[in-house]
Design an enzyme around this catalytic site. Sequence first.
Site, short mmCIF file in Angstrom:
data_model
loop_
_atom_site.label_atom_id
_atom_site.label_comp_id
_atom_site.label_asym_id
_atom_site.label_seq_id
_atom_site.Cartn_x
_atom_site.Cartn_y
_atom_site.Cartn_z
N GLU A 158 -6.25 -10.31 -1.68
CA GLU A 158 -7.11 -10.24 -0.43
C GLU A 158 -8.73 -10.11 -0.87
O GLU A 158 -9.25 -9.38 -0.17
CB GLU A 158 -6.56 -8.92 0.26
CG GLU A 158 -5.09 -8.93 0.66
CD GLU A 158 -4.58 -7.73 1.38
OE1 GLU A 158 -5.44 -7.26 1.90
OE2 GLU A 158 -3.32 -7.69 1.51
N HIS A 177 -10.54 -5.69 -2.19
CA HIS A 177 -11.57 -5.47 -1.06
C HIS A 177 -12.68 -4.83 -1.73
O HIS A 177 -12.64 -3.56 -1.81
CB HIS A 177 -10.72 -4.90 0.29
CG HIS A 177 -9.87 -5.69 0.79
ND1 HIS A 177 -10.17 -6.80 1.43
CD2 HIS A 177 -8.48 -5.50 0.82
CE1 HIS A 177 -9.04 -7.22 2.02
NE2 HIS A 177 -8.02 -6.38 1.57
N ASP A 227 -12.39 -9.99 -0.74
CA ASP A 227 -13.78 -10.08 -0.26
C ASP A 227 -14.66 -9.17 -0.59
O ASP A 227 -14.16 -8.04 -1.29
CB ASP A 227 -13.51 -10.12 1.41
CG ASP A 227 -12.86 -8.88 1.80
OD1 ASP A 227 -12.84 -7.85 1.40
OD2 ASP A 227 -12.29 -8.82 3.21
N GLU A 286 0.83 -1.09 -0.12
CA GLU A 286 0.20 0.03 -0.13
C GLU A 286 0.79 1.35 0.07
O GLU A 286 0.61 2.25 1.01
CB GLU A 286 -0.88 -0.02 0.98
CG GLU A 286 -1.82 -1.23 1.16
CD GLU A 286 -2.75 -1.39 2.38
OE1 GLU A 286 -2.79 -0.47 3.38
OE2 GLU A 286 -3.43 -2.29 2.30
N ASN A 307 1.88 -4.83 -3.35
CA ASN A 307 0.42 -5.18 -3.14
C ASN A 307 -0.24 -3.85 -3.04
O ASN A 307 0.12 -3.25 -1.98
CB ASN A 307 0.52 -5.85 -2.13
CG ASN A 307 -0.84 -6.69 -1.86
OD1 ASN A 307 -1.47 -7.17 -2.51
ND2 ASN A 307 -1.21 -6.66 -0.43
O1 G3I Z 1 -2.88 -7.47 18.56
C1 G3I Z 1 -3.78 -6.68 19.43
C2 G3I Z 1 -4.13 -7.16 20.58
O2 G3I Z 1 -3.15 -7.30 21.21
C3 G3I Z 1 -5.41 -6.32 21.15
O3 G3I Z 1 -5.64 -7.02 22.32
C4 G3I Z 1 -6.60 -6.48 19.96
C5 G3I Z 1 -7.57 -5.29 20.39
O4 G3I Z 1 -8.20 -4.82 19.54
O5 G3I Z 1 -5.96 -5.86 18.86
C6 G3I Z 1 -5.24 -6.73 18.06
O6 G3I Z 1 -4.51 -6.24 17.13
C7 G3I Z 1 -5.63 -6.34 16.10
C8 G3I Z 1 -4.77 -6.98 14.96
O7 G3I Z 1 -5.77 -6.90 13.88
C9 G3I Z 1 -4.27 -8.43 15.08
O8 G3I Z 1 -5.57 -9.02 15.41
C10 G3I Z 1 -5.85 -4.87 15.66
O9 G3I Z 1 -6.64 -4.15 16.49
C11 G3I Z 1 -6.54 -4.95 14.18
O10 G3I Z 1 -6.89 -3.69 13.80
C12 G3I Z 1 -5.95 -5.64 13.12
O11 G3I Z 1 -6.67 -5.67 12.08
C13 G3I Z 1 -5.91 -6.29 11.05
C14 G3I Z 1 -5.68 -5.22 9.96
O12 G3I Z 1 -5.01 -5.74 8.81
C15 G3I Z 1 -4.98 -4.06 10.46
O13 G3I Z 1 -4.88 -3.10 9.43
C16 G3I Z 1 -6.73 -7.37 10.32
O14 G3I Z 1 -6.76 -8.44 11.18
C17 G3I Z 1 -6.09 -7.92 9.09
O15 G3I Z 1 -6.91 -8.82 8.31
C18 G3I Z 1 -5.91 -6.62 8.15
O16 G3I Z 1 -5.32 -6.99 6.91
C19 G3I Z 1 -5.08 -5.96 5.76
C20 G3I Z 1 -3.84 -6.22 5.23
O17 G3I Z 1 -2.84 -6.59 5.97
C21 G3I Z 1 -3.58 -5.15 4.07
N1 G3I Z 1 -4.53 -4.85 3.31
C22 G3I Z 1 -6.04 -4.65 4.01
C23 G3I Z 1 -6.45 -5.79 4.74
C24 G3I Z 1 -7.70 -5.35 5.69
O18 G3I Z 1 -7.76 -4.57 6.47
#
Ligand code: G3I
Length: 317
Positions: free
Chosen positions: A236, A208, A238, A131, A172
């Site tokens: 990715e 997405h 969906d 990105e 990507n």
């Molecule tokens: O690790 C912390 C944890 O310690 C905490 O307790 C919890 C509370 O909310 O948060 C956890 O972090 C989360 C993390 O995922 C791990 O689970 C974040 O809040 C959450 O925002 C994060 O979301 C991820 C997101 O990227 C962040 O930008 C999604 O799971 C993941 O599927 C998503 O993937 C991205 C790709 O990497 C790039 N392209 C877009 C795609 C969708 O957003």
Amino acid sequence: AGLHTLAKAAGKLYFGTATDNPELTDTAYAAKLNDSKEFGQITPGNSMKWDATEPTRGTFTFSGGDQIANLAKANGQLLRGHNCVWYNQLPSWVSDGTFTAADLTTVIQNHCGTLVGHYKGQIYSWDVINEPFNDDGTWRQDIFYNTLNTTYVPIALKAARAADPNAKLYINDYNIENTGAKATAMLNLVKELIADGVPIDGVGFQCHFIVGEVSTSLQTVMEQFTALGLEVAITELDIRMTLPETEALLAQQQKDYQSVVQACMNVEGCVGITIWDWTDKYSWVPSTFSGQGAACPWDENFAIKPAYNGIVAALTA
Ligand code: G3I
């Protein structure tokens, strides 16, 4: 037959899915994930990102990423590495750091080199750069660009190539699936990298999408990249909707999945398709877009939705 089996039969390298470590304790979920007829490739949704792998400078933790890599190995699935350099999910020592250009160069080289080196021989393709652009095609003003201008891209790609010469190196992004300023910016970047002899093998189209609003020029854009000798992939996928689900929305979603997968099928250099998790139970969408969801081909109870049949139709067309 399973989506991966069908994709292979149609000449693609894989059909796969993202997953995430916490979900693996769900035994019914894991059983489906491990079905390599359905999924011939997996991508860790979070556990290879910078905050997970180098939380403090020079200290690497690979336990989460290793868990996914070992699963892929046990299942005979290809693995996509995600990702080396991204503005999001950075540890604060990077995002809030003050670096000279020389210092940040070393930081990037060490991060990409160590991460990619750790998984050497286990990764089909790496999202080395994730990105880099804003939606208007300008560069994202993140710590990397603000410190190094565009040079962070070749710095990271060269470090990744040196660490695992056999991994395909990707950039990507999202919203490059339609012709327009952002797709053009990506095309121009890739042309420049090729002209400069920088290692680059592929471009990932995140895809997405929103039900009823999927890209109509995905095939055209993909062909602009494959014409340069690169491969492309849907990385990715969906397709979300405003809840609640209705029969009409699910029917439109089926058409939308079919048309997106068909675009990859129509492009010889499109090597595979990854959905951003297979079940609505673990989709990232509802927590990010309030009131939206139901974006995956399987529902929260792991039953297939009409979307699944749309994918099958494209894979067997
Ligand atoms: O690790 C912390 C944890 O310690 C905490 O307790 C919890 C509370 O909310 O948060 C956890 O972090 C989360 C993390 O995922 C791990 O689970 C974040 O809040 C959450 O925002 C994060 O979301 C991820 C997101 O990227 C962040 O930008 C999604 O799971 C993941 O599927 C998503 O993937 C991205 C790709 O990497 C790039 N392209 C877009 C795609 C969708 O957003």
